[in-house]
Design an enzyme around this catalytic site. Sequence first.
Site, mmCIF file in Angstrom:
data_model
loop_
_atom_site.group_PDB
_atom_site.id
_atom_site.type_symbol
_atom_site.label_atom_id
_atom_site.label_comp_id
_atom_site.label_asym_id
_atom_site.label_seq_id
_atom_site.Cartn_x
_atom_site.Cartn_y
_atom_site.Cartn_z
ATOM 1 N N GLN A 1 1.336 60.060 -7.699
ATOM 2 C CA GLN A 1 2.828 60.485 -6.679
ATOM 3 C C GLN A 1 3.901 61.166 -7.713
ATOM 4 O OE1 GLN A 1 2.233 60.977 -3.900
ATOM 5 N NE2 GLN A 1 4.216 62.084 -3.511
ATOM 6 N N ILE A 2 4.207 60.212 -8.120
ATOM 7 C CA ILE A 2 5.509 60.198 -9.616
ATOM 8 C C ILE A 2 4.987 61.765 -10.392
ATOM 9 C CG2 ILE A 2 6.596 60.185 -11.466
ATOM 10 C CD1 ILE A 2 6.705 57.468 -10.467
ATOM 11 N N GLU B 1 -16.480 41.661 -8.092
ATOM 12 C CA GLU B 1 -16.764 40.542 -7.891
ATOM 13 C C GLU B 1 -15.656 39.640 -7.115
ATOM 14 O OE1 GLU B 1 -16.207 39.070 -11.646
ATOM 15 O OE2 GLU B 1 -17.017 40.920 -13.075
ATOM 16 N N THR C 1 -14.917 41.344 -2.555
ATOM 17 C CA THR C 1 -13.848 41.977 -1.931
ATOM 18 C C THR C 1 -12.858 41.415 -2.222
ATOM 19 O OG1 THR C 1 -14.812 41.695 0.067
ATOM 20 C CG2 THR C 1 -15.631 43.493 -1.284
ATOM 21 N N LEU D 1 -26.698 39.349 -9.220
ATOM 22 C CA LEU D 1 -26.438 38.562 -7.572
ATOM 23 C C LEU D 1 -26.538 39.799 -6.599
ATOM 24 C CD1 LEU D 1 -25.532 36.241 -6.182
ATOM 25 C CD2 LEU D 1 -23.497 36.678 -7.004
ATOM 26 N N GLU E 1 -11.547 41.118 1.097
ATOM 27 C CA GLU E 1 -11.175 40.433 2.305
ATOM 28 C C GLU E 1 -12.152 39.300 1.694
ATOM 29 O OE1 GLU E 1 -11.891 44.089 1.204
ATOM 30 O OE2 GLU E 1 -10.177 44.170 2.157
ATOM 31 N N ARG F 1 10.472 65.013 -17.079
ATOM 32 C CA ARG F 1 10.055 65.881 -16.161
ATOM 33 C C ARG F 1 11.576 66.679 -15.673
ATOM 34 N NH1 ARG F 1 7.403 70.597 -13.505
ATOM 35 N NH2 ARG F 1 7.465 69.840 -11.261
#
Lengths: 381, 380
Positions: A334-335, A361, A363, A124, A365, A266
Site C-alpha cells: 500500500q505504501i 504447518e 493454519t 503428513l 484456525e 517518494r
Amino acid sequence: MRFEASEEQAQIRDMVRSLARKEFAPKAAQIDEEGRYPEENLKRLAELGLLGMLVPASHGGSETGTVAYAIALAEVAGGCASTAVGMAVTNMVGEGIHRFGSEEQRSRFLPALASGTVTGAFALTEPSAGSDAFGISTVALRDGDAYVLNGSKVFITNGSRAGVTIVMAVTEKEPKKRISAFLVLPGMPGFSVGKPEHKMGLKGSDTVSLSFGDCRVPKRNLLGAEGEGFPIAMTILDGGRIGIASQSVGIARAALDAATSYARERRQFGEPIASFQAIQGMLADSATELDAAELLALRAAYRKDAGAPFTREASVAKVFASEAAYRACHRSVQIFGGYGYIREYPVERHLRDIKVTSIYEGTSEIQRIIIARNLLGQGRR
Amino acid sequence: MVFDLTEEQRMIQEMTRNFAQKEVLPKAAELDETGRFPEELVRQMAELGLMGVAVPEGYGGAGMDNICYAIAMEEISRACASTAVILSVNNSLACDPILKFGSEEQKKKVLVPLASGRHLGCFGLTEPGAGSDAGSQKTTAVRNGDHYVVNGTKNFITNAPQADTCILFTMTDKEKKHKGITSFILDMKTDGVTVGKNEKKMGITASATASIILEDVRIPVENRLANEGDGFKVAMHTLDGGRIGIASQAIGIARASLEDALAYAKERKQFGQPIANFQAIQWMLADMATEIDAARLLTYRAAWLKDRNARHSKESSMAKLYASEAAMRASVKGIQIHGGYGYIKEYPAERHFRDAKITEIYEGTSEIQRLVIASALLKD
C-alpha cells in the site's frame, strides 16, 4: 529476562544477515520469476552449518539451539523466503530424527542432513487430510521385515529432492486408529514423486505430491515406536511452528524496510510521503507488531531449548507472527502504491510469499484451537 | 535471550497477585460504582513497598527493577484498574523524574516520602489547550529573586485532589517553544494552588481526576527540577517510563477480561453444552491470550531497557500502543462472550471495557505513540 542475543547468537545473526543481504536477496526476484529451486543458497547454508542447527555436534550438526535457529531463519527469509523454507524443513527433519530416531538412524541420516548432502522432507498432509491431520488414510501394513505403504501425500516441501522423507501412515485402524512414522528414501520401489505445484508465492521452494504403491519400507526405517507417529508429528510441528513464525518475521521485516526506504524517497504534494501521518502510522504498526512477533517466536524457542512445555507458546508465535507479517506486507504494498503492484519492486513478492505462513504447518484456525484448548485445560502442554 | 523471571520478579508477582486477589478485587465493583478514592488500599500498597517499586531503598523505595514494577502494575490492574493508576502515577510520573533529574537534596526531601508512600504524587503537564501537543504550555513561571511566580491551569490531573506533591510543567521562555519549558516540584499546599472538582469519567472512576488552578503561586528556586528549559526533556523521559506502567495496566485489564470470560465460557451452557466448546468462543479466547502475551513481552522489553539506562522511547511507545489497543479488543471480546450478561453491571466485563478505553488515551494517545515510533524508524 534478558532481551539481548547471546554473543554466539549475535554472531550467527550478523553472519547470516550479511549472507542473506549480499548473496540471497539479489537473486530472490529471479528465483521467484523462474520458480527455480535455490540450490546454491542451500549449499551455502550447509557450508555454514545452518542446516543442522538442532542436531548435536556428535552427529555433524552445529548444535546452536533453537533461539539461534529462529534468529538465523528470520535473516535468511529476509533475503529469500523460498530458501528459508527449504532450510526450515531440513532442520526440522534432522531434529525429528535426532529426537525420535534410533542410534543407527541418527548415524545414517544426521551427518548427511546437517552437511547438506541430503535434503529432508516431512510428509503428513494428504488430499483429504489437511487441518484434520489425524484423518490421514495412507496405510502401512507389516509384512515380514518391512512395511508396505499405500496412499498419497500432497503439498510436500522439498519432496522431489529429499534424500529422506518422514512419512506418516496408519498402521492400525481398529480398535483404535494408530499412526506410525517412517523414513522413506528415494528409489524405494513403489515410491514416486508427482509434478511440482504452481504456487502463488514461495515459488523457488519445491512442493510436490508423493505416491506410495505397495512401497516396501524396511522395518529399520520405522521412526520411533510403532503407533507413536501422531505424537511424533505433533512434536515435530511444535518446533516447526517456531521456524514458520521466524520466517514470517523475516519476510515482513524485508517488506517493512523496503517500504520505509521508499517512503523516505517518494515525494508527493511536495514532500516525502514519510512525512505524512497516514504513512507513519502504517510503518509504526508494522514495526510494533513485528517486534512483538519476534519476541513471541524467540520466547517459544527459548522454552524449547530450556526443556519447558512450549506447545501453546509455539502456536501463539505462529498465529501472531504469520498474521502480523501478512498485515505488514500488505501495508508495504500500500505504501508503494501502484509501484507496489509491479514486479520491479519486491513488496508484491513479499505479500505472495507471506500468505502461506498462515496456512502451512497448521493454519491460523488450527493454532487458535490449540491455544484455546490449552487455556481450557484440555490440550497438550 | 532469557525469558524467565528472576527470583525477585517471581516473588513480587506472587506477593502482588495475592494482595490483589484478597484485598483489591473484592472492592473493585464497589469502588467503580461509588467512585470512592481507595485510601486504605493505597496505604496497604505503601506498606508493601509498591509506591516506589523501582526507587532505591536509600530513597524510600523497594529497590527493585522496572520489570518488577510492570509485574506489580499488571497484578493490581487485574483486580482494579483505578487503584493501579494511582500507583502508576506515583511510581512513574512523580518518583521517577525526581530520581532521574532531582538534586540530592530534592531526593531526600521529596522522593523519600513519595516512594515510601507517606506522600502521594501527581503530574501536571496536560492543559486545556495542551493535550497531544504537550509543548504548547500556557502555564507561565516568571523568575522573581529566589522564587518563581506561576500562573495557569492544568487539566485531567490524576491524583490531584489527594496529592501532596506535583511535578509541574511551565513555560519560562515562550520564544523558545518546547525548549522554554521548565519543570518544578510543587508542594500542593502552597498558597494559590486550587484543585478543581473531580471529573466524572467513563471508567477508572475511583481514581481522582481534577484540574489544578495556579494563581500567583510562589515556588522557591530550589524546587525547580533540572535546569530552566529542560522541562520538555524531563516530561518526555518521564512519559517513556510511564508508558511501561500504562502498558502493564492495560495488560492487567485484558487479563481480567480473559480470565472472567474463560470462567464464564466454561460454565455457561447453550445448545446443550458449555459455550467454551464452540470454535467461535475458542477463537476469541485464543486471540485474547495471544495478544496479551505479545503485549507483555513488548512491555518487559521496554522495562528491561529502562533498567539498563538504554534508550527505550520507541520500545515504550510500542508497548503502550500495542497493549492498550489489545486491551480494548480483549475487553470487547470479554463482553461478547458474556452475551447480554456482559452488558449488566453484575458482571465485571463491562467495567473492564470502560477501564480499558483510557489506556489508549492517557500518557500519550495511540496516535502520538505511532508518531513516536515512526520518527524513531525514520531516523534509523
